[in-house]
Design a protein around this motif. Structure first.
Motif, PDB file in Angstrom:
ATOM      1  N   PHE A   1       1.673  13.581   8.473  1.00 37.12           N
ATOM      2  CA  PHE A   1       1.040  12.341   8.024  1.00 37.12           C
ATOM      3  C   PHE A   1       2.109  11.341   7.582  1.00 37.12           C
ATOM      4  CE2 PHE A   1      -0.662   9.449   4.916  1.00 37.12           C
ATOM      5  CZ  PHE A   1      -1.847   9.023   5.500  1.00 37.12           C
ATOM      6  N   SER A   2       3.065  11.792   6.796  1.00 37.83           N
ATOM      7  CA  SER A   2       4.127  10.900   6.302  1.00 37.83           C
ATOM      8  C   SER A   2       4.917  10.300   7.458  1.00 37.83           C
ATOM      9  CB  SER A   2       5.093  11.668   5.391  1.00 37.83           C
ATOM     10  OG  SER A   2       4.430  12.059   4.222  1.00 37.83           O
ATOM     11  N   LYS A   3       5.129  11.124   8.490  1.00 43.14           N
ATOM     12  CA  LYS A   3       5.893  10.649   9.659  1.00 43.14           C
ATOM     13  C   LYS A   3       5.155   9.507  10.367  1.00 43.14           C
ATOM     14  CE  LYS A   3       7.237  12.632  14.087  1.00 43.14           C
ATOM     15  NZ  LYS A   3       7.135  13.873  14.874  1.00 43.14           N
TER      16      LYS A   3
ATOM     17  N   ASP B   1       0.833  -1.202   0.000  1.00 44.05           N
ATOM     18  CA  ASP B   1       0.000   0.000   0.000  1.00 44.05           C
ATOM     19  C   ASP B   1       0.866   1.251   0.000  1.00 44.05           C
ATOM     20  OD1 ASP B   1      -2.181  -1.557   0.025  1.00 44.05           O
ATOM     21  OD2 ASP B   1      -2.711  -1.215   2.109  1.00 44.05           O
ATOM     22  N   LYS B   2       0.495   2.172  -0.856  1.00 47.79           N
ATOM     23  CA  LYS B   2       1.230   3.441  -0.916  1.00 47.79           C
ATOM     24  C   LYS B   2       0.220   4.571  -0.967  1.00 47.79           C
ATOM     25  CE  LYS B   2       3.817   2.990  -4.634  1.00 47.79           C
ATOM     26  NZ  LYS B   2       4.779   3.373  -5.645  1.00 47.79           N
ATOM     27  N   VAL B   3       0.564   5.668  -0.304  1.00 53.37           N
ATOM     28  CA  VAL B   3      -0.322   6.832  -0.293  1.00 53.37           C
ATOM     29  C   VAL B   3       0.322   7.974  -1.068  1.00 53.37           C
ATOM     30  CG1 VAL B   3      -1.551   8.521   1.132  1.00 53.37           C
ATOM     31  CG2 VAL B   3      -1.191   6.206   1.998  1.00 53.37           C
ATOM     32  N   LEU B   4      -0.421   8.502  -2.031  1.00 52.29           N
ATOM     33  CA  LEU B   4       0.007   9.727  -2.708  1.00 52.29           C
ATOM     34  C   LEU B   4      -0.656  10.893  -1.981  1.00 52.29           C
ATOM     35  CD1 LEU B   4       1.426  11.216  -5.040  1.00 52.29           C
ATOM     36  CD2 LEU B   4      -0.655  10.872  -6.401  1.00 52.29           C
ATOM     37  N   ILE B   5       0.174  11.807  -1.488  1.00 57.45           N
ATOM     38  CA  ILE B   5      -0.354  12.989  -0.780  1.00 57.45           C
ATOM     39  C   ILE B   5      -0.279  14.170  -1.735  1.00 57.45           C
ATOM     40  CG2 ILE B   5      -0.134  14.483   1.234  1.00 57.45           C
ATOM     41  CD1 ILE B   5       1.597  12.246   2.518  1.00 57.45           C
TER      42      ILE B   5
ATOM     43  N   LEU C   1      -5.528   9.198  11.773  1.00 56.31           N
ATOM     44  CA  LEU C   1      -5.862   9.241  10.348  1.00 56.31           C
ATOM     45  C   LEU C   1      -4.940   8.299   9.567  1.00 56.31           C
ATOM     46  CD1 LEU C   1      -7.333  10.750   7.913  1.00 56.31           C
ATOM     47  CD2 LEU C   1      -5.294  12.206   7.854  1.00 56.31           C
ATOM     48  N   ALA C   2      -3.645   8.380   9.865  1.00 55.75           N
ATOM     49  CA  ALA C   2      -2.658   7.554   9.157  1.00 55.75           C
ATOM     50  C   ALA C   2      -2.934   6.070   9.391  1.00 55.75           C
ATOM     51  CB  ALA C   2      -1.260   7.931   9.627  1.00 55.75           C
ATOM     52  N   ARG C   3      -3.257   5.726  10.627  1.00 55.79           N
ATOM     53  CA  ARG C   3      -3.529   4.328  10.959  1.00 55.79           C
ATOM     54  C   ARG C   3      -4.790   3.834  10.244  1.00 55.79           C
ATOM     55  NH1 ARG C   3      -2.217   0.399  14.509  1.00 55.79           N
ATOM     56  NH2 ARG C   3      -3.936  -0.736  15.490  1.00 55.79           N
ATOM     57  N   SER C   4      -5.809   4.689  10.211  1.00 56.04           N
ATOM     58  CA  SER C   4      -7.075   4.261   9.585  1.00 56.04           C
ATOM     59  C   SER C   4      -6.867   3.993   8.091  1.00 56.04           C
ATOM     60  CB  SER C   4      -8.166   5.316   9.786  1.00 56.04           C
ATOM     61  OG  SER C   4      -7.965   6.444   8.951  1.00 56.04           O
ATOM     62  N   ILE C   5      -6.023   4.796   7.469  1.00 54.83           N
ATOM     63  CA  ILE C   5      -5.771   4.591   6.030  1.00 54.83           C
ATOM     64  C   ILE C   5      -4.900   3.347   5.830  1.00 54.83           C
ATOM     65  CG2 ILE C   5      -4.666   5.593   3.982  1.00 54.83           C
ATOM     66  CD1 ILE C   5      -5.639   8.365   4.963  1.00 54.83           C
TER      67      ILE C   5
ATOM     68  N   PRO D   1     -13.555   5.160  -4.419  1.00 55.19           N
ATOM     69  CA  PRO D   1     -13.934   4.857  -3.029  1.00 55.19           C
ATOM     70  C   PRO D   1     -13.545   6.034  -2.142  1.00 55.19           C
ATOM     71  CG  PRO D   1     -12.498   3.137  -3.964  1.00 55.19           C
ATOM     72  CD  PRO D   1     -12.498   4.277  -4.932  1.00 55.19           C
ATOM     73  N   PHE D   2     -14.417   6.348  -1.174  1.00 55.34           N
ATOM     74  CA  PHE D   2     -14.112   7.451  -0.255  1.00 55.34           C
ATOM     75  C   PHE D   2     -13.553   6.869   1.035  1.00 55.34           C
ATOM     76  CE2 PHE D   2     -14.997  10.904   2.753  1.00 55.34           C
ATOM     77  CZ  PHE D   2     -14.491  11.976   2.042  1.00 55.34           C
ATOM     78  N   GLY D   3     -12.479   7.478   1.542  1.00 59.03           N
ATOM     79  CA  GLY D   3     -11.786   6.924   2.704  1.00 59.03           C
ATOM     80  C   GLY D   3     -12.008   7.715   3.968  1.00 59.03           C
ATOM     81  N   SER D   4     -10.922   8.130   4.593  1.00 58.36           N
ATOM     82  CA  SER D   4     -10.986   8.821   5.890  1.00 58.36           C
ATOM     83  C   SER D   4     -10.983  10.332   5.721  1.00 58.36           C
ATOM     84  CB  SER D   4      -9.793   8.412   6.759  1.00 58.36           C
ATOM     85  OG  SER D   4      -9.942   7.093   7.209  1.00 58.36           O
ATOM     86  N   VAL D   5     -11.358  10.996   6.820  1.00 56.75           N
ATOM     87  CA  VAL D   5     -11.385  12.463   6.842  1.00 56.75           C
ATOM     88  C   VAL D   5     -10.771  12.926   8.156  1.00 56.75           C
ATOM     89  CG1 VAL D   5     -12.879  14.503   6.937  1.00 56.75           C
ATOM     90  CG2 VAL D   5     -13.523  12.578   5.480  1.00 56.75           C
ATOM     91  N   LEU D   6      -9.927  13.952   8.077  1.00 57.33           N
ATOM     92  CA  LEU D   6      -9.536  14.677   9.286  1.00 57.33           C
ATOM     93  C   LEU D   6      -9.855  16.154   9.069  1.00 57.33           C
ATOM     94  CD1 LEU D   6      -8.294  15.137  12.056  1.00 57.33           C
ATOM     95  CD2 LEU D   6      -6.025  15.132  11.010  1.00 57.33           C
ATOM     96  N   LYS D   7     -10.755  16.666   9.921  1.00 58.98           N
ATOM     97  CA  LYS D   7     -11.141  18.079   9.842  1.00 58.98           C
ATOM     98  C   LYS D   7     -10.421  18.821  10.970  1.00 58.98           C
ATOM     99  CE  LYS D   7     -15.453  16.761  10.298  1.00 58.98           C
ATOM    100  NZ  LYS D   7     -16.903  16.805  10.550  1.00 58.98           N
ATOM    101  N   ILE D   8      -9.652  19.822  10.596  1.00 51.71           N
ATOM    102  CA  ILE D   8      -8.883  20.579  11.586  1.00 51.71           C
ATOM    103  C   ILE D   8      -9.485  21.970  11.747  1.00 51.71           C
ATOM    104  CG2 ILE D   8      -6.606  21.541  12.172  1.00 51.71           C
ATOM    105  CD1 ILE D   8      -5.364  19.326  10.432  1.00 51.71           C
ATOM    106  N   GLY D   9      -9.764  22.356  12.993  1.00 47.29           N
ATOM    107  CA  GLY D   9     -10.153  23.732  13.309  1.00 47.29           C
ATOM    108  C   GLY D   9      -8.963  24.467  13.891  1.00 47.29           C
ATOM    109  N   SER D  10      -9.020  25.777  13.907  1.00 49.49           N
ATOM    110  CA  SER D  10      -7.900  26.627  14.355  1.00 49.49           C
ATOM    111  C   SER D  10      -6.608  26.246  13.635  1.00 49.49           C
ATOM    112  CB  SER D  10      -7.704  26.569  15.878  1.00 49.49           C
ATOM    113  OG  SER D  10      -7.532  25.244  16.342  1.00 49.49           O
TER     114      SER D  10
END
Lengths: 202, 171
Positions: free
Chosen positions: A25-27, A2-6, A149-153, A120-129
């Motif tokens: 995320f990469s870390k 598995d590889k993620v393109l950011i 988020l990284a773990r869920s993906i 396919p739609f995956g995970s979401v992280l919504k950041i405030g501030s």
């Protein structure tokens, strides 16, 4: 493997907060990642790479209550092409307001793109501030959610997460005022000048 | 001031009219916002990109009645309209206030406005639902005191605009 393109869809990608979120995320991601900025001229080259990845993570800021034009234009080009393999699309979005749910409309737009185009739609992280959280002690909360988020993906157990500064709104107003005053000061602009009611000098 | 901002030409508004200002955004040169925050922290109230956008956002701020005409894409404004909305942030300050219990930017000299939005294209129910929620959000950040949305096909746009503008002269 598995590889993620950011893909960073911030209009100021090379010096954006989105870039810092992508680095985090990469870390925390246990597999391989590749990071690229979306530019006006590289859509075709980015789209060509998609088939090599199991997952695609868009990282971007909220602009005028929805997705930035940089991302909108990329999606419009993407829908013209059918990659051999369609990666699962996840979203990491940030807004400068304290309420992470102000990002909801942009997330729904991404879901709609995926539905209309068979991704396919995956995970979401919504950041405030999101403008300031990186430079505060509250970054630990951000780190924890980016890790989730990284773990869920990685596990393909897609989920929705959100994070913001855990402070009262009144305190956020004060903190954000100090943040912007300092920002202006670095540009030689006083608080009073920044508070002008004039638009184009009128 | 009555303002019509459209992402396509509108034949029904091409003749000079004294009762409204009409701008066909597709004929203007407007670059993407680069997210530099210059209009908040360097030259407050003025965008550092000196293209046609600098003539448009002061008109948006000064209007008390506005009609937006835009193609809809993924439940939001398509590129032409979204570009000017993003370039219009000089009408706001960097500073944040509470509005209806939510954090939003402080507005500069922006008149409260009656807004009508005509969203056109081949629209699914999801497009319409998301767009309605988007305009609810816009209302807080773009100073709408009231708003109405009309959805239509591309062929119907001229008729819907004509009816809307006629209703302005009656009211």
């Amino acid at each position: 493997m598995d590889k993620v393109l950011i893909l960073n869809a911030s209009p100021r990608a090379p010096r954006s907060n989105s870039k810092e979120y992508a680095k985090l995320f990469s870390k925390f991601y246990h597999g391989k990642t590749e990071y690229l900025d979306i530019k006006r001229t590289n859509h075709a080259a980015l789209i060509e790479k998609l088939s090599d990845f199991s997952d695609l993570l868009f990282v971007f800021p909220l602009y005028a209550d929805s997705i930035p034009v940089t991302l909108l234009n990329f999606l419009k080009d993407l829908e013209q092409v059918t990659p051999a393999r369609k990666p699962t699309i996840s979203v990491l979005i940030n807004c400068g307001f304290i309420e992470p749910q102000q990002n909801d409309i942009a997330v729904e737009m991404m879901r709609l793109f995926c539905k209309e185009n068979g991704y396919p739609f995956g995970s979401v992280l919504k950041i405030g501030s999101g403008e300031a959280i990186l430079s505060t002690p509250f970054q630990v909360f951000l780190n924890a959610k980016v890790k989730k988020l990284a773990r869920s993906i990685f596990l393909h157990r897609y989920q929705v997460f959100q994070v913001t500064m855990p402070i009262p709104k009144r305190m956020f107003l004060k903190a954000s005022s100090i943040y912007w005053e300092e920002y202006g000061k670095r540009n030689g602009c006083s608080k009073e000048e920044m508070q002008t009611m004039l638009i184009e000098g009128k | 001031m009555n303002l019509v901002l459209s992402d396509r030409s509108l034949a029904c508004l091409e003749e000079n009219r004294s009762d409204l200002t009409y701008l066909d955004l597709s004929k203007l040169k407007i670059a993407n916002c680069v997210g530099c925050f210059g209009c908040w922290t360097k030259t407050p109230g003025r965008c550092v990109i000196r293209d046609d956008a600098v003539k448009v956002y002061p008109l948006i701020a000064a209007s008390d009645r506005i009609l937006y005409v835009s193609r809809i894409k993924y439940g939001g404004y398509d590129t032409v309209m979204k570009t000017i909305l993003e370039r219009s942030i000089p009408v706001q300050q960097a500073f944040i206030r509470l509005l209806d219990g939510e954090t939003h930017h402080v507005q500069r000299r922006v008149l409260p406005k009656k807004a009508t939005i005509i969203g056109y294209g081949e629209l699914s129910s999801a497009d319409r639902q998301i767009f309605c929620r988007l305009v609810e959000r816009n209302a807080k950040n773009m100073c709408f005191e009231s708003h109405t949305i009309h959805f239509c096909s591309e062929d119907e746009v001229e008729d819907v605009v004509r009816r809307e503008v006629a209703s302005w002269t009656r009211s």
